[in-house]
Scaffold this motif. Sequence first.
Motif, PDB file in Angstrom:
ATOM      1  N   LEU A   1      43.842  43.488  31.612  1.00 17.87           N
ATOM      2  CA  LEU A   1      44.267  43.530  33.013  1.00 17.87           C
ATOM      3  C   LEU A   1      45.785  43.330  33.098  1.00 17.87           C
ATOM      4  O   LEU A   1      46.483  44.033  33.841  1.00 17.87           O
ATOM      5  N   MET A   2      46.289  42.386  32.306  1.00 18.14           N
ATOM      6  CA  MET A   2      47.748  42.145  32.317  1.00 18.14           C
ATOM      7  C   MET A   2      48.496  43.391  31.867  1.00 18.14           C
ATOM      8  O   MET A   2      49.494  43.796  32.458  1.00 18.14           O
ATOM      9  N   THR A   3      48.001  44.007  30.783  1.00 12.20           N
ATOM     10  CA  THR A   3      48.663  45.224  30.289  1.00 12.20           C
ATOM     11  C   THR A   3      48.619  46.304  31.367  1.00 12.20           C
ATOM     12  O   THR A   3      49.637  46.929  31.685  1.00 12.20           O
ATOM     13  N   TRP A   4      47.446  46.525  31.919  1.00 13.31           N
ATOM     14  CA  TRP A   4      47.263  47.601  32.896  1.00 13.31           C
ATOM     15  C   TRP A   4      48.222  47.415  34.085  1.00 13.31           C
ATOM     16  O   TRP A   4      48.915  48.343  34.503  1.00 13.31           O
ATOM     17  N   GLN A   5      48.272  46.180  34.612  1.00 11.87           N
ATOM     18  CA  GLN A   5      49.110  45.956  35.793  1.00 11.87           C
ATOM     19  C   GLN A   5      50.593  46.169  35.479  1.00 11.87           C
ATOM     20  O   GLN A   5      51.321  46.764  36.270  1.00 11.87           O
ATOM     21  N   ALA A   6      51.013  45.717  34.282  1.00 14.47           N
ATOM     22  CA  ALA A   6      52.428  45.894  33.911  1.00 14.47           C
ATOM     23  C   ALA A   6      52.751  47.381  33.755  1.00 14.47           C
ATOM     24  O   ALA A   6      53.792  47.869  34.216  1.00 14.47           O
ATOM     25  N   VAL A   7      51.826  48.117  33.116  1.00 16.76           N
ATOM     26  CA  VAL A   7      52.064  49.540  32.870  1.00 16.76           C
ATOM     27  C   VAL A   7      52.092  50.319  34.190  1.00 16.76           C
ATOM     28  O   VAL A   7      52.963  51.175  34.408  1.00 16.76           O
TER      29      VAL A   7
ATOM     30  N   ARG B   1      34.219  48.941  25.700  1.00 20.08           N
ATOM     31  CA  ARG B   1      33.409  49.046  26.916  1.00 20.08           C
ATOM     32  C   ARG B   1      34.310  49.174  28.153  1.00 20.08           C
ATOM     33  O   ARG B   1      34.073  50.001  29.036  1.00 20.08           O
ATOM     34  N   ILE B   2      35.378  48.396  28.160  1.00 24.53           N
ATOM     35  CA  ILE B   2      36.302  48.441  29.314  1.00 24.53           C
ATOM     36  C   ILE B   2      37.040  49.788  29.340  1.00 24.53           C
ATOM     37  O   ILE B   2      37.142  50.446  30.386  1.00 24.53           O
ATOM     38  N   LEU B   3      37.528  50.201  28.175  1.00 29.66           N
ATOM     39  CA  LEU B   3      38.227  51.500  28.120  1.00 29.66           C
ATOM     40  C   LEU B   3      37.294  52.621  28.576  1.00 29.66           C
ATOM     41  O   LEU B   3      37.690  53.523  29.315  1.00 29.66           O
ATOM     42  N   GLY B   4      36.038  52.532  28.113  1.00 31.81           N
ATOM     43  CA  GLY B   4      35.045  53.547  28.493  1.00 31.81           C
ATOM     44  C   GLY B   4      34.849  53.591  29.998  1.00 31.81           C
ATOM     45  O   GLY B   4      34.719  54.664  30.593  1.00 31.81           O
ATOM     46  N   GLY B   5      34.842  52.415  30.632  1.00 31.52           N
ATOM     47  CA  GLY B   5      34.695  52.352  32.085  1.00 31.52           C
ATOM     48  C   GLY B   5      35.911  52.936  32.790  1.00 31.52           C
ATOM     49  O   GLY B   5      35.794  53.658  33.796  1.00 31.52           O
ATOM     50  N   MET B   6      37.102  52.640  32.247  1.00 32.94           N
ATOM     51  CA  MET B   6      38.345  53.167  32.856  1.00 32.94           C
ATOM     52  C   MET B   6      38.341  54.692  32.781  1.00 32.94           C
ATOM     53  O   MET B   6      38.632  55.388  33.757  1.00 32.94           O
ATOM     54  N   MET B   7      38.006  55.203  31.593  1.00 30.87           N
ATOM     55  CA  MET B   7      38.044  56.664  31.437  1.00 30.87           C
ATOM     56  C   MET B   7      36.920  57.336  32.229  1.00 30.87           C
ATOM     57  O   MET B   7      37.099  58.425  32.776  1.00 30.87           O
ATOM     58  N   GLY B   8      35.768  56.665  32.299  1.00 29.45           N
ATOM     59  CA  GLY B   8      34.669  57.202  33.118  1.00 29.45           C
ATOM     60  C   GLY B   8      35.146  57.417  34.549  1.00 29.45           C
ATOM     61  O   GLY B   8      34.893  58.462  35.160  1.00 29.45           O
ATOM     62  N   PHE B   9      35.878  56.451  35.083  1.00 28.43           N
ATOM     63  CA  PHE B   9      36.389  56.542  36.453  1.00 28.43           C
ATOM     64  C   PHE B   9      37.430  57.676  36.572  1.00 28.43           C
ATOM     65  O   PHE B   9      37.363  58.505  37.488  1.00 28.43           O
ATOM     66  N   ILE B  10      38.364  57.719  35.627  1.00 28.45           N
ATOM     67  CA  ILE B  10      39.431  58.737  35.699  1.00 28.45           C
ATOM     68  C   ILE B  10      38.823  60.143  35.634  1.00 28.45           C
ATOM     69  O   ILE B  10      39.210  61.049  36.378  1.00 28.45           O
TER      70      ILE B  10
ATOM     71  N   SER C   1      46.705  52.959  44.507  1.00 26.73           N
ATOM     72  CA  SER C   1      45.417  52.487  45.023  1.00 26.73           C
ATOM     73  C   SER C   1      44.301  52.790  44.033  1.00 26.73           C
ATOM     74  O   SER C   1      43.395  51.974  43.832  1.00 26.73           O
ATOM     75  N   ASN C   2      44.356  53.932  43.349  1.00 27.53           N
ATOM     76  CA  ASN C   2      43.345  54.197  42.312  1.00 27.53           C
ATOM     77  C   ASN C   2      43.492  53.221  41.142  1.00 27.53           C
ATOM     78  O   ASN C   2      42.498  52.805  40.543  1.00 27.53           O
ATOM     79  N   ALA C   3      44.752  52.880  40.829  1.00 29.42           N
ATOM     80  CA  ALA C   3      44.990  51.926  39.738  1.00 29.42           C
ATOM     81  C   ALA C   3      44.389  50.564  40.087  1.00 29.42           C
ATOM     82  O   ALA C   3      43.901  49.839  39.217  1.00 29.42           O
ATOM     83  N   GLN C   4      44.404  50.235  41.376  1.00 23.75           N
ATOM     84  CA  GLN C   4      43.817  48.977  41.824  1.00 23.75           C
ATOM     85  C   GLN C   4      42.300  48.982  41.595  1.00 23.75           C
ATOM     86  O   GLN C   4      41.709  48.000  41.171  1.00 23.75           O
ATOM     87  N   TYR C   5      41.712  50.150  41.820  1.00 24.01           N
ATOM     88  CA  TYR C   5      40.281  50.286  41.592  1.00 24.01           C
ATOM     89  C   TYR C   5      39.967  50.110  40.093  1.00 24.01           C
ATOM     90  O   TYR C   5      39.000  49.430  39.714  1.00 24.01           O
ATOM     91  N   VAL C   6      40.829  50.707  39.253  1.00 23.37           N
ATOM     92  CA  VAL C   6      40.642  50.560  37.793  1.00 23.37           C
ATOM     93  C   VAL C   6      40.770  49.080  37.415  1.00 23.37           C
ATOM     94  O   VAL C   6      40.005  48.572  36.577  1.00 23.37           O
ATOM     95  N   ALA C   7      41.694  48.375  38.049  1.00 23.68           N
ATOM     96  CA  ALA C   7      41.882  46.941  37.742  1.00 23.68           C
ATOM     97  C   ALA C   7      40.576  46.179  38.013  1.00 23.68           C
ATOM     98  O   ALA C   7      40.190  45.297  37.233  1.00 23.68           O
TER      99      ALA C   7
ATOM    100  N   LEU D   1      49.121  60.513  36.017  1.00 21.56           N
ATOM    101  CA  LEU D   1      49.767  59.187  35.918  1.00 21.56           C
ATOM    102  C   LEU D   1      48.745  58.139  35.463  1.00 21.56           C
ATOM    103  O   LEU D   1      49.060  57.281  34.630  1.00 21.56           O
ATOM    104  N   LEU D   2      47.526  58.239  35.987  1.00 28.97           N
ATOM    105  CA  LEU D   2      46.484  57.284  35.553  1.00 28.97           C
ATOM    106  C   LEU D   2      46.201  57.453  34.061  1.00 28.97           C
ATOM    107  O   LEU D   2      45.988  56.476  33.335  1.00 28.97           O
ATOM    108  N   LYS D   3      46.215  58.705  33.600  1.00 34.56           N
ATOM    109  CA  LYS D   3      45.941  58.950  32.170  1.00 34.56           C
ATOM    110  C   LYS D   3      47.050  58.357  31.287  1.00 34.56           C
ATOM    111  O   LYS D   3      46.781  57.830  30.207  1.00 34.56           O
TER     112      LYS D   3
END
Length: 408
Positions: free
Chosen positions: A199-205, A135-144, A100-106, A158-160
């Motif tokens: 997004l494709m990479t993230w969802q597959a991973v 910018r996107i990576l920065g947003g992902m890491m900001g959230f994590i 569910s957190n990964a969905q938020y990152v998506a 796992l998110l990391k």
Amino acid sequence: MQQLGLFAHLTHKANLRHTRYGWLRLTPAYSVHLVQDVLSQITPHDTVVLDPFCGTGTTALACAERGIPVDTTDINPFLLWLTKTKVGAYDSAHLTAFRSNAQYVAQLIENSGGNDIWTPPIHQIEKWWSVDVLRILGGMMGFIRRISDFCSEKVVDLLKVAFCRTMIAHSSASFNHQSMSFKTQNNLPLFHRAADDMLMTWQAVVEDLYISAQSKVQTKPGIFLCDARKLSTVLPHDFYTCVITSPPYPNRMSYIRELRPYMYWLGYLCDGREAGELDWQAIGGTWGVATSNVGRWSPPETRAIPYPEFSGILAKISVKSDLLARYVHKYFYDMADHINDLFLVVKSGGSIYYIVGNSKFYDVIVPVEAIFASMFSERGFVDVDVRPIRKRTSKKDLYEYLICARKP
Ligand SMILES: C[S@@+](CC[C@H](N)C(=O)[O-])C[C@H]1O[C@@H](n2cnc3c(N)ncnc32)[C@H](O)[C@@H]1O
């Protein structure tokens, strides 16, 4: 010597892509098949394994999956974190929270990063990632980072891992050469959106991790930050019945070079000086200050390496490069310290299995396997045996060997 091919199944490439072994595929990793082969030779009863050069945790994971008690050490805290994460036991609550957190990152990726951006202090970071990707990576890491205060550590880990895989997949860096290179970023189609690819990479991973994290681990490895030259200060004495490891090779490969992006993003490095200092602590390190320190290094005390041709080999290398001769000298000097200390923590009757590669400097072959064998014998190990395993690269003369020995 028997004819040896380039056996891909004996390298990290064969480490099963969609299992925990493939969570982050890094160059230091050796083959899980090799470890499994060795483990199949030993009787599990009363076995306690040690891997003093943990790397990406291959030995620890192979043992944990089989229910074999294992301890592992390394000098690099990021690799120990990765190992801890790879050998973790994840229940359905962890996995549901991860998803569910990964969905938020998506959603953040789709919105090009959101407002809470965190990027690491990497020198010339714009060479590593385009503005959009960063910018996107920065947003992902900001959230994590934000959820780390209240979310389960296992979920954050796992998110990391998923972040690291996405971050490296969308980097412009290429690690194929001794010196790194960066791909140019101007060949992208006109209407290309970095967010769609990411997004494709993230969802597959995330899916990959969600499935592979369900595999069972039966023991919890002991994981220790420790210099392999000082094992006996941290580990129990006369304890381990089996040591399975691949130490660094004297081939001028710097682990820090490839690990830097991960280490900066996860907060294990803040600047280039720290990276050099850490590689200076690593045996065989060459990054930054490590190289200038090696250039000034002389053995602090006389310690003969018990291989009769050792000084002749150093002399031949130093004709071409004084720096490389010092590098090789220091490598074996440090390994002698390691082997000295290793003896103290291995139980009487315990076996050791070292996977090492030989090296070549100009036209001078350094028979790493034979030098290790001589150092093991000198320290008091018996039944020392060297077996060639495979050709290392397409280059002539470079092989990998398994060295086995026993503490009497
Ligand atoms: C060849 S890699 C091990 C790879 C591992 N078998 C795997 O499958 O990932 C060697 C490791 O030794 C570690 N190392 C180097 N110098 C060290 C030292 N002085 N003490 C402990 N570990 C060290 C490096 O950080 C690196 O992870």
